[in-house]
Design an enzyme around this catalytic site. Structure first.
Site, mmCIF file in Angstrom:
data_model
loop_
_atom_site.group_PDB
_atom_site.id
_atom_site.type_symbol
_atom_site.label_atom_id
_atom_site.label_comp_id
_atom_site.label_asym_id
_atom_site.label_seq_id
_atom_site.Cartn_x
_atom_site.Cartn_y
_atom_site.Cartn_z
ATOM 1 N N SER A 1 40.854 45.989 39.644
ATOM 2 C CA SER A 1 39.442 45.951 40.021
ATOM 3 C C SER A 1 38.628 46.833 39.068
ATOM 4 O O SER A 1 38.649 46.614 37.859
ATOM 5 C CB SER A 1 39.272 46.382 41.481
ATOM 6 O OG SER A 1 37.973 46.078 41.936
ATOM 7 N N ASP B 1 41.134 35.466 44.616
ATOM 8 C CA ASP B 1 40.362 36.709 44.660
ATOM 9 C C ASP B 1 39.001 36.433 45.280
ATOM 10 O O ASP B 1 38.276 35.527 44.858
ATOM 11 C CB ASP B 1 40.194 37.258 43.246
ATOM 12 C CG ASP B 1 39.718 38.700 43.222
ATOM 13 O OD1 ASP B 1 38.862 39.071 44.045
ATOM 14 O OD2 ASP B 1 40.209 39.467 42.373
ATOM 15 N N HIS C 1 42.205 39.838 46.255
ATOM 16 C CA HIS C 1 41.776 40.874 45.315
ATOM 17 C C HIS C 1 42.845 41.954 45.158
ATOM 18 O O HIS C 1 43.045 42.765 46.058
ATOM 19 C CB HIS C 1 40.456 41.487 45.786
ATOM 20 C CG HIS C 1 39.829 42.399 44.787
ATOM 21 N ND1 HIS C 1 39.576 42.017 43.492
ATOM 22 C CD2 HIS C 1 39.424 43.694 44.881
ATOM 23 C CE1 HIS C 1 39.019 43.022 42.848
ATOM 24 N NE2 HIS C 1 38.923 44.059 43.654
#
Length: 525
Positions: free
Chosen positions: A182, A398, A436
């Site tokens: 991320s 995601d 994610h």
């Protein structure tokens, strides 16, 4: 007799050497270490195997470590807190850098613990502030703190860690690695692009590297979808949307298992969900149909050109928190957008995504945010020349950062460096059914963050990266694992699948247990 005594002395000496700690410096003495713009605030030996840190669940099963905490102040407005954990006995000679998520604000202690258990010296920082991941108020009136968050904290943590390691072990780490996802994936690419000699191997997951464009693109999406009462739809409708998407595309890979292996081959038409009568939870009104379409296609400008790509079908229930929210302004994306523009870009705490001009906001974001926050350069020549290896990964489902973003970046590196050159040091893995960084309907433990696969750590992405750096070739057999819990709450393997290097995809062999990786192969799409 003298000969026997001599042998005894030699054996005793060897035993003493073997039993002695690897380091030549007492841990506590490191508190007085003089480092540029840095103060060591804590230097303690932790030998109990357990560690309690305020606000973090207690750690157990740790090896004996020298725990170092410090503060770096590279500018008059910088306060970067960092920690470095050093194995006291079985150090494997390697360093591991840990990144952050969201707007950062905390140290990645769980990853420090995971990697020190594997023998790494590991370090991470809070990126220059203490706050929740969605909070950017710390940036208001503090441009130096934005630089710390954007690129400086990760780089300086690497430099200071190298100096402390040299003081403690009286030698440098043989190899240095970075593993994060991320915003941490953005930090990873920032390191490869701006500081190519910091790391030998980098594992970058779901990178938020096109930060200024990604966040700004949400302004038009929010106005068209979230803030239009006719276009907004409740998260109660997500199960019906997911069912329709899976009905259309789940079986394309030969296995109906709730996972779309290759979303690029899925051509699900949201029109199939249009309400035939009254608005119900199992259908969408025409404005809601267009809203759903826009989630898949991504944000576009006034000329219809894609600004940032959209999300993929197959795990729409995963959109509940990030994309849809419990009400029109409840999505996590909304908080990130407003915090970013209020405190980093406009310095206007009253800025509102509801009334902002989308194209003006995009220009502002790129002009002011990109220099410190974007890591989009495709020129990785210096990193490659240093011998660096980069592995990118992204979950196909995601729900926070479009998976197409990583594909676009990977292709840009191939175009810039040439496909053959890029293939010699960069790989991309797209993980089916993964959200994610982890989670989702698919197997999402594949070696990131120190997570083990069902076949052990050797079969994960991180160890493949180590093999690539140290042995000249990555491990081709990557196993992804989905865990559940048995009746006693202990971890239980539910599914294993191969994880394939892009553009290859995982394909069912036509026979065998569909929950076992041995029934699948990596093949051309």
């Amino acid at each position: 007799m003298k000969h026997a005594f001599r042998i005894f002395c030699i054996l005793l000496f060897c035993w003493v050497l073997q039993a002695a700690p690897l380091h030549a410096t007492d841990c506590r003495s490191l508190k007085s270490l003089h480092l540029e713009d840095t103060t060591i605030t804590l230097a303690e030996s932790v030998t109990s195997g357990s560690l309690r840190i305020p606000g973090v669940p207690p750690f157990t099963g740790l090896p004996a470590i020298c725990r170092i905490a410090g503060v770096m102040r590279p500018s008059s407005d910088s306060t970067i807190r960092f920690e470095l954990w050093l194995p006291e006995h079985d150090w494997n000679g390697r360093f591991l850098g840990v990144g952050n998520g969201g707007f950062a604000g905390t140290i990645g202690y769980h990853e420090l613990a995971a990697y020190t258990k594997r023998g790494f010296a590991a370090a991470g920082s809070d990126a220059g502030h203490q706050a929740e991941a969605t909070d950017a108020s710390w940036a208001y009136g503090h441009p130096e703190k934005v630089k710390d968050f954007g690129w400086r904290a990760a780089h300086l943590t690497r430099l200071r860690s190298a100096e402390i390691i040299a003081a403690f072990y009286v030698k440098q780490a043989q190899k240095a690695y970075f593993d994060s996802c991320s915003d941490g994936g953005r930090e990873a690419l920032m390191e490869a692009q701006r500081f190519p000699e910091d790391y030998d191997g980098i594992l970058a997951g779901a990178p938020a590297n096109a930060w200024s464009t990604m966040v700004a693109s949400g302004v038009s999406a929010l106005q068209a979808r979230q803030l239009n009462p006719r276009a907004y739809f409740s998260d109660f409708k997500l199960p019906a949307i997911q069912k329709a998407a899976l009905d259309a595309c789940d079986a394309l890979d030969g296995v109906k298992d709730g996972i779309i292996n290759d979303p690029s081959q899925c051509h699900f038409d949201p029109q199939a969900l249009v309400c035939k009568g009254e608005d119900e939870l199992d259908c969408l009104t025409p404005p809601q149909i267009e809203s759903l379409r826009s989630i898949y296609t991504g944000s576009k400008d006034s000329q219809g050109k894609t600004v940032f790509p959209g999300f993929t079908p197959g795990d729409e229930t995963g959109w509940a928190e990030w994309v849809i929210g419990q009400d029109p302004t409840g999505a996590s994306a909304f908080r990130y957008i407003e915090n970013y523009f209020r405190y980093m870009i406009t310095q206007d705490p009253k800025w509102s995504a509801a009334t902002a001009d989308p194209e003006k906001s995009l220009r502002q974001s790129r002009e002011k945010g990109a220099p410190d926050l974007d890591a989009t350069s495709a020129d990785l020549g210096k990193f490659a020349s240093h011998g660096g290896k980069l592995i990118l990964y992204h979950g196909w489902n995601d729900q926070a950062i479009s998976p197409w973003n990583s594909i676009d970046y990977y292709k840009s590196v191939q175009e810039k460096m040439g496909a053959d050159k890029a293939d010699s040091f960069v790989r991309l893995y797209m993980a089916p059914g993964v959200e994610h960084c982890a989670g989702g309907p698919g197997p999402s433990s594949f070696g990131q963050f120190g997570l083990e696969t069902a076949k052990g750590p050797k079969y994960g992405l991180f160890d493949s990266l180590v093999d690539w750096v140290e042995k000249g070739a990555p491990d081709e057999e990557i196993t992804a694992t989905k865990y559940g819990a048995d009746e006693k709450g202990a971890p239980k393997v539910i599914m294993t699948r191969p994880l394939c290097a892009y553009p290859r995809i995982v394909k069912y062999s036509g026979s065998g247990d569909t929950n076992d990786a041995s029934s699948f192969t990596c093949a051309a799409p």
